[in-house]
Scaffold this motif. Structure first.
Motif, mmCIF file in Angstrom:
data_model
loop_
_atom_site.group_PDB
_atom_site.id
_atom_site.type_symbol
_atom_site.label_atom_id
_atom_site.label_comp_id
_atom_site.label_asym_id
_atom_site.label_seq_id
_atom_site.Cartn_x
_atom_site.Cartn_y
_atom_site.Cartn_z
ATOM 1 N N GLY A 13 8.036 25.399 52.480
ATOM 2 C CA GLY A 13 6.813 26.511 52.334
ATOM 3 C C GLY A 13 6.494 27.170 53.502
ATOM 4 O O GLY A 13 6.764 26.497 54.663
ATOM 5 N N PRO A 14 5.953 28.409 53.530
ATOM 6 C CA PRO A 14 5.602 28.808 54.662
ATOM 7 C C PRO A 14 4.661 28.039 55.508
ATOM 8 O O PRO A 14 3.641 27.803 54.936
ATOM 9 N N GLU A 15 4.627 28.097 56.903
ATOM 10 C CA GLU A 15 3.689 27.432 57.751
ATOM 11 C C GLU A 15 2.708 28.535 58.039
ATOM 12 O O GLU A 15 1.576 28.060 58.421
ATOM 13 N N GLN A 16 2.951 29.702 58.033
ATOM 14 C CA GLN A 16 1.850 30.530 58.594
ATOM 15 C C GLN A 16 1.919 31.676 57.711
ATOM 16 O O GLN A 16 2.971 31.960 57.118
ATOM 17 N N LEU A 17 0.881 32.887 57.643
ATOM 18 C CA LEU A 17 1.279 33.909 56.615
ATOM 19 C C LEU A 17 2.286 34.627 57.005
ATOM 20 O O LEU A 17 2.989 35.342 56.102
ATOM 21 N N GLU A 18 2.816 34.978 58.465
ATOM 22 C CA GLU A 18 3.835 35.751 58.714
ATOM 23 C C GLU A 18 5.136 35.267 58.097
ATOM 24 O O GLU A 18 6.187 35.963 57.754
ATOM 25 N N GLN A 58 0.349 35.753 49.934
ATOM 26 C CA GLN A 58 -0.157 35.389 51.176
ATOM 27 C C GLN A 58 -1.724 34.938 50.974
ATOM 28 O O GLN A 58 -2.587 33.973 51.687
ATOM 29 N N GLU A 59 -2.565 35.666 50.169
ATOM 30 C CA GLU A 59 -3.944 35.525 49.662
ATOM 31 C C GLU A 59 -4.022 34.108 49.225
ATOM 32 O O GLU A 59 -4.953 33.302 49.543
ATOM 33 N N ASN A 60 -3.180 33.681 48.504
ATOM 34 C CA ASN A 60 -3.295 32.320 47.990
ATOM 35 C C ASN A 60 -2.970 31.187 49.218
ATOM 36 O O ASN A 60 -3.674 30.179 49.166
ATOM 37 N N TYR A 61 -2.262 31.529 50.125
ATOM 38 C CA TYR A 61 -1.890 30.763 51.152
ATOM 39 C C TYR A 61 -3.010 30.757 51.848
ATOM 40 O O TYR A 61 -3.519 29.435 52.591
ATOM 41 N N LYS A 62 -3.624 31.892 52.204
ATOM 42 C CA LYS A 62 -5.082 31.991 53.012
ATOM 43 C C LYS A 62 -6.003 31.155 52.550
ATOM 44 O O LYS A 62 -6.783 30.396 53.047
ATOM 45 N N GLU A 63 -6.021 31.034 51.236
ATOM 46 C CA GLU A 63 -7.202 30.087 50.620
ATOM 47 C C GLU A 63 -6.936 28.513 50.670
ATOM 48 O O GLU A 63 -7.635 27.904 50.402
ATOM 49 N N ILE A 64 -5.505 28.315 51.157
ATOM 50 C CA ILE A 64 -5.358 26.687 51.471
ATOM 51 C C ILE A 64 -5.244 26.322 53.027
ATOM 52 O O ILE A 64 -4.453 25.583 53.273
ATOM 53 N N GLY A 65 -5.816 27.429 53.751
ATOM 54 C CA GLY A 65 -5.760 27.330 55.454
ATOM 55 C C GLY A 65 -4.775 27.965 56.024
ATOM 56 O O GLY A 65 -4.472 27.796 57.101
ATOM 57 N N GLY A 66 -4.103 29.031 55.228
ATOM 58 C CA GLY A 66 -2.951 29.975 55.897
ATOM 59 C C GLY A 66 -1.617 29.487 56.064
ATOM 60 O O GLY A 66 -0.955 30.008 56.621
ATOM 61 N N GLY A 67 -1.373 28.397 55.335
ATOM 62 C CA GLY A 67 0.234 27.990 55.199
ATOM 63 C C GLY A 67 0.209 26.511 54.311
ATOM 64 O O GLY A 67 -0.413 26.065 54.132
ATOM 65 N N SER A 68 1.657 26.159 54.189
ATOM 66 C CA SER A 68 2.017 25.376 53.172
ATOM 67 C C SER A 68 1.858 24.042 53.992
ATOM 68 O O SER A 68 2.350 24.037 54.942
#
Ligand SMILES: C=CC1=C(C)c2cc3[nH]c(cc4nc(cc5[nH]c(cc1n2)c(C)c5CCC(=O)O)C(CCC(=O)O)=C4C)c(C)c3C=C
Ligand code: FE2
Length: 387
Positions: A13-18, A58-68
């Motif tokens: 999973g992506p660790e950061q938004l980029e 990315q918006e979803n990942y932002k909601e859980i702290g910016g990464g998986s």
């Protein structure tokens, strides 16, 4: 016995938004996720879908702290498993190989070769088998193995699925019982198993055993739990407008509310770690939907992560796999024919999956037009001086 290794497989999973966009590109480039009639379309379409989808994702990942958190948790599981194997008298090195993000499967294999592993147990962290998850990782490994004489020297075995193991079932039942016992009226709570969905065609046409394994797994967990609570199984995380396994979680929750259910306990069963689909989709989206639909108390069972009973069972699974006859990639289920997942059948307006598909189609037409122009030397791009 020589040097022993365990390769834990997961999706990544992506660790950061980029990371979101390249992660999505890797995921949609996989023909086990999107099956197309022409392989040459795969990468341009993956690029299109990743481009269209990444902002929402990315918006979803932002909601859980910016990464998986998937990498961190999977690495914690690897450390716990290595320790448990050591306690059981089996010194083994545990590696993590992700399908679509770091640490990639290829990175894990490089370490396995560096450490001169002689015996390897390949263990997917998906309890149930699907051609889109464990199957995809096995196919990748099979391809890498074919081209690598060094890997061919390793005596390997795969564990295709393990949802029926008593240690796993007991760990799940313990987590559910714990949550139920925190509720004011435990027996009134409706237990809602939410499994990750897959396109229906995977099961009906490609022979994916996933649905049968999920259904059996649910029955076995309920039997192990041994409580009188009613239960429902539904499927979440649908992507694209083609039909996926039903009932859909987002339809089943309001239906239960309509039937008068007030207390709902959601149990995620396709995953053994917290990730975006538990932390964002269940904890945020489905909670909001449940509350709007009239559910008064919404609870969720945590993922197993490093639950000691679960880790102990993983260790037993490794020991048993080492003692049993080897299972090779060629013996694992593979799709029986090519099944097309995209394009979709109906149009939807807005920034929808349908729009993503149509953008993909238009991009394809554009790509074909440029190729034709390059070959013939004639066309609109030549006309305006771009070629
Ligand atoms: C488009 C088809 C997809 C299929 C089929 C699919 C099957 C499938 N996936 C998991 C587990 C995970 N999926 C994760 C992320 C993820 N999966 C898809 C698409 C399909 N999955 C997408 C587009 C994404 C990215 C997130 C998003 O944009 O919505 C993850 C990683 C989650 C994280 O924390 O980063 C997991 C794990 C299973 C078990 C499964 C079939 C059984
Ligand atoms: Fe997924």
């Amino acid at each position: 016995m020589g040097r022993v290794g365990v390769l834990l497989l997961n999706l990544g999973g992506p660790e950061q938004l980029e990371d979101v966009r390249p992660f999505l590109y890797n995921l949609f480039s996989d023909p086990e996720i999107i099956r197309l009639p022409f392989t040459w379309l795969q990468k341009p379409l993956a690029w299109m879908i990743a481009t269209m989808r990444h902002t929402k994702s990315q918006e979803n990942y932002k909601e859980i702290g910016g990464g998986s958190p998937l990498r961190r948790i999977t690495e914690e599981q690897a450390v716990a498993l290595e320790e448990k194997l050591g306690e059981k008298g089996n010194n083994a090195q545990v590696y993590v190989g992700m399908r679509y993000w770091h640490p990639f499967t290829e990175e894990a294999l490089a370490k396995i070769k560096r450490d001169r592993i002689d015996e390897l147990v390949i263990l997917p962290l998906y309890p149930q088998f699907s051609i889109s998850t464990s199957g995809s990782s096995f196919r990748l490994l099979e391809r890498i193995w074919e081209d690598d004489p060094e890997l061919q020297k390793i005596d390997y075995t795969v564990v295709p699925s393990w949802y029926q193991r008593s240690g796993y079932l007991q760990a799940m039942a313990q987590l559910i019982a714990q949550e139920l016992d925190h509720c004011p009226n435990p027996d009134q709570v409706h237990i809602f198993f939410s499994a990750h969905g897959v396109p229906l065609k995977y099961v009906e046409e490609a022979g994916d055993p996933y649905q049968a394994e999920i259904e059996r797994c649910t029955e076995l967990i309920m039997k192990t739990l041994n409580r009188p609570n009613p239960h429902t199984l539904a499927y979440q995380s649908r992507v694209g407008p083609v039909e996926w396994l039903k009932p859909y979680t987002e339809e089943a929750i309001p239906e239960l509310a309509q039937q008068g259910v007030e207390d709902l306990l959601v149990v995620p069963i396709s995953f053994v770690s917290e990730h975006i689909e538990t932390l964002q989709e269940i904890d945020m989206e489905y909670r909001e939907l449940a509350e709007e639909s009239g559910i008064k108390n919404f609870y969720r069972v945590p993922a197993l992560n490093t639950h000691p009973v679960f880790i102990n069972d993983l260790a037993d699974m490794v020991v048993e796999a080492l003692e049993s006859p080897s299972v090779h990639f060629s013996e694992v289920v593979r799709p029986s024919k090519r099944v097309k997942m995209y394009p979709q059948e109906r149009w939807e307006w807005g920034m929808t999956t349908a729009a993503e598909v149509w953008n993909g189609r238009l991009a394809m037409i554009g790509i074909v037009a440029v190729i034709v122009e390059l070959i013939t030397g004639q066309g609109p791009l030549h006309f305006i001086g771009l070629l």
